[in-house]
Design a protein around this motif. Structure first.
Motif, PDB file in Angstrom:
ATOM      1  N   VAL A 319     -14.778   9.672  14.474  1.00  0.00           N
ATOM      2  CA  VAL A 319     -15.430  10.154  13.255  1.00  0.00           C
ATOM      3  C   VAL A 319     -14.489  11.133  12.546  1.00  0.00           C
ATOM      4  O   VAL A 319     -14.019  12.105  13.134  1.00  0.00           O
ATOM      5  CB  VAL A 319     -16.775  10.834  13.566  1.00  0.00           C
ATOM      6  N   GLY A 320     -14.204  10.855  11.308  1.00  0.00           N
ATOM      7  CA  GLY A 320     -13.262  11.659  10.523  1.00  0.00           C
ATOM      8  C   GLY A 320     -11.849  11.103  10.533  1.00  0.00           C
ATOM      9  O   GLY A 320     -11.034  11.473   9.682  1.00  0.00           O
ATOM     10  N   ARG A 321     -11.543  10.202  11.466  1.00  0.00           N
ATOM     11  CA  ARG A 321     -10.198   9.635  11.590  1.00  0.00           C
ATOM     12  C   ARG A 321      -9.997   8.464  10.623  1.00  0.00           C
ATOM     13  O   ARG A 321     -10.937   7.885  10.117  1.00  0.00           O
ATOM     14  CB  ARG A 321      -9.965   9.156  13.027  1.00  0.00           C
ATOM     15  N   TYR A 322      -8.731   8.123  10.433  1.00  0.00           N
ATOM     16  CA  TYR A 322      -8.333   7.036   9.533  1.00  0.00           C
ATOM     17  C   TYR A 322      -8.747   7.303   8.080  1.00  0.00           C
ATOM     18  O   TYR A 322      -8.950   6.381   7.309  1.00  0.00           O
ATOM     19  CB  TYR A 322      -8.908   5.696  10.006  1.00  0.00           C
ATOM     20  N   LEU A 323      -8.843   8.560   7.738  1.00  0.00           N
ATOM     21  CA  LEU A 323      -9.092   8.928   6.340  1.00  0.00           C
ATOM     22  C   LEU A 323      -7.928   8.464   5.478  1.00  0.00           C
ATOM     23  O   LEU A 323      -6.766   8.667   5.838  1.00  0.00           O
ATOM     24  CB  LEU A 323      -9.235  10.455   6.243  1.00  0.00           C
ATOM     25  N   HIS A 324      -8.206   7.810   4.373  1.00  0.00           N
ATOM     26  CA  HIS A 324      -7.133   7.491   3.429  1.00  0.00           C
ATOM     27  C   HIS A 324      -7.669   7.352   2.012  1.00  0.00           C
ATOM     28  O   HIS A 324      -8.828   7.022   1.779  1.00  0.00           O
ATOM     29  CB  HIS A 324      -6.340   6.242   3.845  1.00  0.00           C
ATOM     30  N   ASP A 325      -6.802   7.662   1.066  1.00  0.00           N
ATOM     31  CA  ASP A 325      -7.103   7.631  -0.361  1.00  0.00           C
ATOM     32  C   ASP A 325      -6.126   6.668  -1.027  1.00  0.00           C
ATOM     33  O   ASP A 325      -5.059   6.369  -0.482  1.00  0.00           O
ATOM     34  CB  ASP A 325      -6.943   9.040  -0.944  1.00  0.00           C
ATOM     35  N   SER A 326      -6.479   6.182  -2.190  1.00  0.00           N
ATOM     36  CA  SER A 326      -5.541   5.361  -2.955  1.00  0.00           C
ATOM     37  C   SER A 326      -4.304   6.176  -3.313  1.00  0.00           C
ATOM     38  O   SER A 326      -4.374   7.391  -3.524  1.00  0.00           O
ATOM     39  CB  SER A 326      -6.179   4.862  -4.250  1.00  0.00           C
ATOM     40  N   THR A 327      -3.170   5.496  -3.401  1.00  0.00           N
ATOM     41  CA  THR A 327      -1.979   6.135  -3.945  1.00  0.00           C
ATOM     42  C   THR A 327      -2.098   6.205  -5.464  1.00  0.00           C
ATOM     43  O   THR A 327      -2.811   5.411  -6.080  1.00  0.00           O
ATOM     44  CB  THR A 327      -0.721   5.332  -3.591  1.00  0.00           C
ATOM     45  N   GLY A 328      -1.398   7.149  -6.060  1.00  0.00           N
ATOM     46  CA  GLY A 328      -1.446   7.257  -7.507  1.00  0.00           C
ATOM     47  C   GLY A 328      -0.259   8.006  -8.076  1.00  0.00           C
ATOM     48  O   GLY A 328       0.177   9.017  -7.517  1.00  0.00           O
ATOM     49  N   THR A 329       0.292   7.492  -9.143  1.00  0.00           N
ATOM     50  CA  THR A 329       1.297   8.199  -9.934  1.00  0.00           C
ATOM     51  C   THR A 329       1.258   7.608 -11.329  1.00  0.00           C
ATOM     52  O   THR A 329       0.632   6.561 -11.546  1.00  0.00           O
ATOM     53  CB  THR A 329       2.696   8.091  -9.310  1.00  0.00           C
ATOM     54  N   ASP A 330       1.873   8.269 -12.290  1.00  0.00           N
ATOM     55  CA  ASP A 330       1.767   7.781 -13.669  1.00  0.00           C
ATOM     56  C   ASP A 330       2.966   8.220 -14.492  1.00  0.00           C
ATOM     57  O   ASP A 330       3.766   9.049 -14.069  1.00  0.00           O
ATOM     58  CB  ASP A 330       0.468   8.278 -14.328  1.00  0.00           C
ATOM     59  N   ARG A 331       3.054   7.670 -15.673  1.00  0.00           N
ATOM     60  CA  ARG A 331       4.168   7.965 -16.588  1.00  0.00           C
ATOM     61  C   ARG A 331       3.671   7.836 -18.026  1.00  0.00           C
ATOM     62  O   ARG A 331       2.770   7.038 -18.320  1.00  0.00           O
ATOM     63  CB  ARG A 331       5.291   6.967 -16.344  1.00  0.00           C
ATOM     64  N   VAL A 332       4.279   8.577 -18.913  1.00  0.00           N
ATOM     65  CA  VAL A 332       3.896   8.589 -20.323  1.00  0.00           C
ATOM     66  C   VAL A 332       5.119   8.269 -21.171  1.00  0.00           C
ATOM     67  O   VAL A 332       6.241   8.674 -20.844  1.00  0.00           O
ATOM     68  CB  VAL A 332       3.319   9.971 -20.724  1.00  0.00           C
ATOM     69  N   ALA A 333       4.917   7.541 -22.264  1.00  0.00           N
ATOM     70  CA  ALA A 333       6.028   7.192 -23.152  1.00  0.00           C
ATOM     71  C   ALA A 333       5.594   7.275 -24.611  1.00  0.00           C
ATOM     72  O   ALA A 333       4.405   7.175 -24.939  1.00  0.00           O
ATOM     73  CB  ALA A 333       6.544   5.791 -22.843  1.00  0.00           C
ATOM     74  N   ILE A 502      -7.123  10.783  -6.281  1.00  0.00           N
ATOM     75  CA  ILE A 502      -7.640   9.578  -6.922  1.00  0.00           C
ATOM     76  C   ILE A 502      -9.136   9.427  -6.650  1.00  0.00           C
ATOM     77  O   ILE A 502      -9.812   8.603  -7.251  1.00  0.00           O
ATOM     78  CB  ILE A 502      -6.861   8.331  -6.442  1.00  0.00           C
ATOM     79  N   ILE A 503      -9.666  10.235  -5.736  1.00  0.00           N
ATOM     80  CA  ILE A 503     -11.106  10.261  -5.413  1.00  0.00           C
ATOM     81  C   ILE A 503     -11.568   8.907  -4.897  1.00  0.00           C
ATOM     82  O   ILE A 503     -12.631   8.406  -5.249  1.00  0.00           O
ATOM     83  CB  ILE A 503     -11.968  10.727  -6.613  1.00  0.00           C
ATOM     84  N   HIS A 504     -10.759   8.279  -4.061  1.00  0.00           N
ATOM     85  CA  HIS A 504     -11.107   7.007  -3.431  1.00  0.00           C
ATOM     86  C   HIS A 504     -11.095   7.142  -1.909  1.00  0.00           C
ATOM     87  O   HIS A 504     -10.775   6.193  -1.203  1.00  0.00           O
ATOM     88  CB  HIS A 504     -10.102   5.917  -3.819  1.00  0.00           C
ATOM     89  N   GLU A 505     -11.425   8.321  -1.374  1.00  0.00           N
ATOM     90  CA  GLU A 505     -11.281   8.491   0.064  1.00  0.00           C
ATOM     91  C   GLU A 505     -12.244   7.576   0.828  1.00  0.00           C
ATOM     92  O   GLU A 505     -13.405   7.425   0.475  1.00  0.00           O
ATOM     93  CB  GLU A 505     -11.478   9.958   0.472  1.00  0.00           C
ATOM     94  N   VAL A 506     -11.714   6.934   1.844  1.00  0.00           N
ATOM     95  CA  VAL A 506     -12.457   5.958   2.647  1.00  0.00           C
ATOM     96  C   VAL A 506     -12.030   6.097   4.110  1.00  0.00           C
ATOM     97  O   VAL A 506     -11.058   6.770   4.421  1.00  0.00           O
ATOM     98  CB  VAL A 506     -12.183   4.503   2.174  1.00  0.00           C
TER      99      VAL A 506
END
Length: 572
Positions: A319-333, A502-506
């Protein structure tokens, strides 16, 4: 403390009212069960003229819409945030992890991006492909009937594309691309990256009499006053109440633990009422936890007893193990061709009209799994901090821009609508060493022990982010845009956002067939206690390169059908 116990015994207690909890409320109440829904935040209805912020101008906010009272802006429908007064969380070994908590009826579904993607056949069996992590104990075919039901019940726009790992569903008409999205399409095609209409849970045509249709104000983050976008309260809980469901809401109620009897079976929950600050106990035959992956893990770990000495459902220690969130990065042009463009209302839906699902082949890359790209830009309503540092454009256009007064105003008008952003959202590899646990020394203002996080990005995620930035630059080059800012490098993890952002923790209560290697079975039922179920993203074995909400909804429905069946058989 003296605990006030309710004389009533419910058929089911549901902790949390977001995607999983809302779906459970609807399905179980429609089966004739007597339901108690416990929510840590206040009641919220986006149609209420008092709490509604939709269609208000940015200048009506004290800080022109900036996040002075809410993280995503004063008018965003998000009660809660990364940091909540009186509700801390801690970190160990230099961990960087940011935990977003939503405190309102409907939870995060009031302000999410509404990107509604099914996991594909490959996403349930990734270990068989790259040898990393674990396979799910279920397949796409097990979940497909429930994805279909969710599409029809809630509504999602999109297009049928016959992509092998991005399954088609039942789609409403998709909105047409806006000008900045046409530039994205141009650049992506030159870079040999596919582009398709987005799949968002926003109604572009009527599906029933209780919900309106999108009128393209682009303010879905404020939650829709006509219920045209999906929020758990407006689309699941309110309709269930109106159809005669036996549902009692307990808002502003912070669950401390699940209570068990001498045999270890769950009998109910204890919560603190935030208004009178007293403890209450509710009794039920079945407990359904839907508080979010980390909050549910916290409740289980705090539910210790003689039978469950390490916490409820934690005989495996996972319980509590294998926590992971989506990766995320961004760029502006900056797109020179869009300078001095005509201004007009092109708001559209509250999100992107097109996107690029994962197109790569991990066998040809130096990282596993994949990501999708998201796009923003156009003539959105300006708010505090609108735009970008226009002095950074000097090297591209020559001369000096900015200043004060009329010259600043003129420059902003010249560049308004000429900036495009691209973000990557990808799949990380779940590992046991990323986890949340109970801090032995810290409690929140309600006296409940808090979570402590340990999390590190691996080289897999860092190389994925590096690839994202190459993709962004290829697309920007194809549209004739000038990238703003320096390209992230190895020293800053190629721009990877902090885990949790990214607020996708699972993954904190992963499902599996082996009780020694998982917390729940394939129906999201605790291995250790047969009358406790989890319907948030905790049971996810892996994340996929998609947003998790549509899968939370589908699996919650599947679990609820199982609960009803087991109750009828008197198995629980």
């Amino acid at each position: 403390m003296q605990i006030k116990e309710s004389p009533e015994t419910f058929d089911v207690i549901i902790v949390g009212s977001g995607a999983g909890g809302g779906m459970a409320t609807k399905i179980l109440s429609e089966a004739g069960l007597n339901i108690a829904v416990i929510e840590a935040g206040p009641f919220y209805d986006p149609a209420d003229p008092v709490s509604r912020t939709q269609l208000k101008w940015s200048y009506e906010s004290p800080r022109r819409g900036a996040g002075s009272t809410r993280d995503f802006g004063d008018f965003d429908a998000a009660y809660g945030g990364w940091d909540i007064e009186g509700e801390p969380y801690t970190k160990k070994h230099g961990t960087k992890f940011d935990w977003f908590r939503s405190r309102m009826l409907g939870g995060r579904t009031n302000h999410w991006g509404r990107i509604s993607l099914r996991f594909g056949p490959l996403d349930f069996k990734r270990k068989s492909i790259d040898g990393l992590g674990d396979n799910w104990p279920i397949s796409y075919e097990d979940v497909k009937p429930y994805y279909d039901k969710v599409d029809k019940l809630i509504g999602v726009f999109g297009s049928k594309e016959n992509l092998p790992n991005d399954p088609d569903g039942f789609f409403l008409p998709a909105p047409k691309p806006r000008l900045h999205e046409l530039y994205y399409i141009k650049g992506a095609r030159k870079a040999n990256i596919p582009v398709y209409p987005s799949r968002l849970s926003i109604l572009t045509k009527p599906i029933n009499d209780s919900r309106g249709v999108c009128f393209y104000c682009a303010q879905c983050s404020r939650s829709c006053s006509v219920y045209a976008d999906f929020s758990s309260g407006s689309c699941l809980i309110f309709p269930a109440q109106k159809s005669g469901g036996q549902i009692k809401l307990y808002t502003n109620s912070m669950v401390r633990e699940v209570v068990t009897d001498d045999s270890g079976k769950a009998t109910g929950v204890i919560f603190i009422n935030k208004l009178d600050r007293k403890e209450y106990k509710l009794n039920a035959k079945v407990v359904v936890l839907a508080a979010s992956a980390c909050s549910t893990a916290r409740i289980l770990l705090n539910s210790k007893s003689k039978v469950h000495k390490d916490g409820l459902g934690n005989s495996s220690g996972l319980v509590g193990r294998y926590l992971h969130d989506s990766t995320g990065t961004d760029r502006v042009a900056f797109v020179p061709e869009l300078m001095n463009r005509e201004t007009y209302n092109e708001d559209g839906v509250g999100g992107m009209h097109v996107y690029s699902p994962w197109w790569g082949n991990h066998k040809k890359l130096n990282f596993p799994r994949g990501y999708h790209t998201e796009i923003w830009g156009g003539l959105g309503m300006p708010s505090y901090g609108f735009g970008f540092n226009i002095t950074g454009l000097n090297k591209f256009i020559g001369g000096q821009v900015g200043g004060y007064g009329n010259s600043l105003r003129d420059d902003i008008k010249r560049f308004y609508g000429a900036v495009i952003g691209i973000a990557g959202r990808g799949e990380s590899i779940p590992v046991e060493s990323n986890y949340c646990e109970i801090d032995p020394d810290v409690v929140d203002e309600w006296g409940i022990p808090v979570l402590r996080f340990h999390y590190e990005w691996s080289q897999h995620e860092k190389l994925q982010a590096k690839h994202m930035h190459q993709t962004f630059e290829d697309i920007f080059d194809g549209m004739g845009a000038q990238v703003l800012g320096d390209r992230p490098n190895k020293e800053n993890d190629y721009g990877l956002l902090t885990p949790g952002r990214i607020i996708h923790e699972v993954g904190t209560t992963r499902m599996g067939d082996d009780p020694k290697k998982s917390v729940t079975n394939k129906y999201q039922q605790l291995h250790d206690v047969d009358n406790v179920f989890i319907v948030d993203a905790g049971p996810f074995v892996s994340q996929a390169d998609k947003n998790p909400t549509w899968t939370i909804l589908a699996l919650s429905w599947r679990t609820c059908d199982y609960i009803v069946s087991e109750l009828k058989k008197q198995n629980i």
